[in-house]
Design an enzyme around this catalytic site. Structure first.
Site, short mmCIF file in Angstrom:
data_model
loop_
_atom_site.label_atom_id
_atom_site.label_comp_id
_atom_site.label_asym_id
_atom_site.label_seq_id
_atom_site.Cartn_x
_atom_site.Cartn_y
_atom_site.Cartn_z
CB THR A 14 -0.96 0.00 1.22
OG1 THR A 14 -1.77 1.17 1.18
CG2 THR A 14 -0.20 -0.02 2.53
CG HIS A 35 4.98 -10.98 16.95
ND1 HIS A 35 5.96 -11.91 16.69
CD2 HIS A 35 5.56 -10.05 17.75
CE1 HIS A 35 7.07 -11.55 17.32
NE2 HIS A 35 6.86 -10.41 17.96
#
Length: 422
Positions: free
Chosen positions: A341, A393
């Site tokens: 993006t 994560h």
């Protein structure tokens, strides 16, 4: 009688809203002909009829939410020109039975005709589905909306401008907004506040962003890249590149190639979590976020690792045009493995992009700023960009995330590596 049903659209799409009926009751329909436009969470889809005949009935109205497999219209396969005389037969009998009432019946018949003409004139107005929906919510007649588009298409901006225009006259026109507010799901007793219902796509974007933040262990790490070498390379080859490939050499092809090279080194960022399993993907379908009037969409560049710089630039350009013209198909949006993006196009200096689920990584590009940088023992002004990598994560550790960004930085600061990494 045959039913027109909402077809299977995509794995993640189970429902949609009827944006616009393209065929009205009494219209002749050919097999394969478009009957209505359906607005889904991702794109607008035109639904066809599987039958030839006369569309005899709508089973749902514009704005209604319908499910995949639901019947939404009835087609009379035996009905065509014969349908009209059947409707007129009772009128002849009534005239014979009671000649006195025939004169009274005539005026009554003209009212529906007038209404039908008004309805058909509104149907003939060329307008985007979003503009039609907003006009319905605000009670605005599309035929009265001033249009800026040279092709005469009514857009959302036109409807919004038309909704604010009546506020200028004094007493009488001010009554209309009050009625609209009462019909709105949220009541606000303040003329300075406008209540606007979120579009279906905006509602979906909101839900998914909240879902990602609640389900993924999202973290963002940052780095910066000196784009001197990329810019110098672009300046040297931009003219010949355009002549040869009929497309400009932009930054996105460099970043896409760099991302692919980094994904090959750190494959978990190209993976997906399903339950307690990790799906490692050995292909590189790169999503490129595009801003549209309807919200952010992420069309996908398929097999980007097999494409040249020119092919990537053309692919991204074509997808961006389709996105802004609301012409993206479901196949253009599904199955991406990683997303890029670019907030820099709007002047963003730094941001923390949100994951595009079920992907586990997204790279945020930002605006290029000339800043003083230490180069050896010297201070030089260099074109610098901050990079941001948001990652899940749960499967990507900090070491891999940092290494991924460093790999991108190294390839962009020495762009010859982009040719060597394949």
């Amino acid at each position: 009688m045959a039913e027109v049903k909402v077809p299977e659209l995509a794995e993640s799409i189970s429902e949609g809203s009827i944006a616009q009926w393209l065929k009205q009751p009494g219209d002749h329909v050919e097999k394969g002909e478009y009957v209505l436009e359906l607005e889904t969470d991702k794109v607008n889809v035109e639904i066809i009829s599987d039958y030839t005949g006369t569309l005899s009935e709508h089973l749902a109205e514009e704005g209604d939410t319908v499910q995949v497999g639901q019947a939404i219209a009835i087609v009379d396969e035996n009905g065509s020109a014969a349908a009209a005389p059947k409707a007129e037969a009772p009128k002849v009998e009534e005239a014979k039975a009671e000649p006195v009432k025939a004169e009274q019946a005539a005026p009554a018949k003209e009212a529906p005709k007038a209404e039908a003409k008004e309805a058909s004139s509104t149907q003939q107005v060329i307008a985007s589905p979003a503009a039609r929906k907003l006009a319905r919510e605000k009670g605005i007649d599309l035929t009265q909306v001033p249009v800026a588009d040279p092709l005469g298409r009514v857009r959302v901006q036109d409807v919004e401008a038309a909704s604010t225009a009546p506020a200028a006259p004094a007493a009488a026109p001010k009554q209309a907004p009050a009625a609209k507010q009462a019909a709105a799901p949220v009541e606000v007793n303040d003329d300075r506040i406008e209540v606007v219902k979120m579009t279906r796509r905006r509602q979906t974007i909101a839900k998914r962003l909240v879902q990602v933040q609640s389900e993924a262990a999202m973290l963002t790490t940052f780095n910066e890249v000196d784009l001197s070498a990329v810019m110098e390379l672009r300046n040297r080859h931009k003219d010949s590149f355009v002549k040869t490939n009929d497309v400009k050499l932009g930054f996105m092809s460099f970043f896409t190639k760099a991302v692919i090279g980094a994904l090959k080194k750190y494959p978990l960022l190209n993976a997906e979590i399903q339950g307690d399993h990790i799906l490692k993907k050995n292909f590189y379908d790169i999503g490129v976020a595009v801003s549209t009037d309807e919200g952010l969409v992420v069309p996908v560049v398929r097999d980007a690792d097999r494409k040249s710089f020119a092919e990537i630039e053309k692919n991204i350009s074509d997808l961006a045009v389709k996105a802004r013209n609301n012409k993206l198909g479901l196949s253009d949006l599904s199955g991406g493995t990683f997303t890029i993006t670019n907030g820099g196009t709007f002047g963003s200096l730094l941001s923390t992009p949100i994951l595009n689920a079920p992907q586990v990584g997204i790279l945020g590009m930002h605006t290029i700023k000339t800043r003083p940088i230490a180069v050896g023992d010297q201070i030089e002004n260099r074109p610098m960009m901050y990079l941001a990598l948001s990652y899940d994560h749960r499967i990507v550790d900090g070491k891999e995330a940092v290494g991924f960004l460093v790999a991108i930085k190294d390839m962009l600061e020495d762009p010859e590596q982009l040719l060597l990494q394949g």
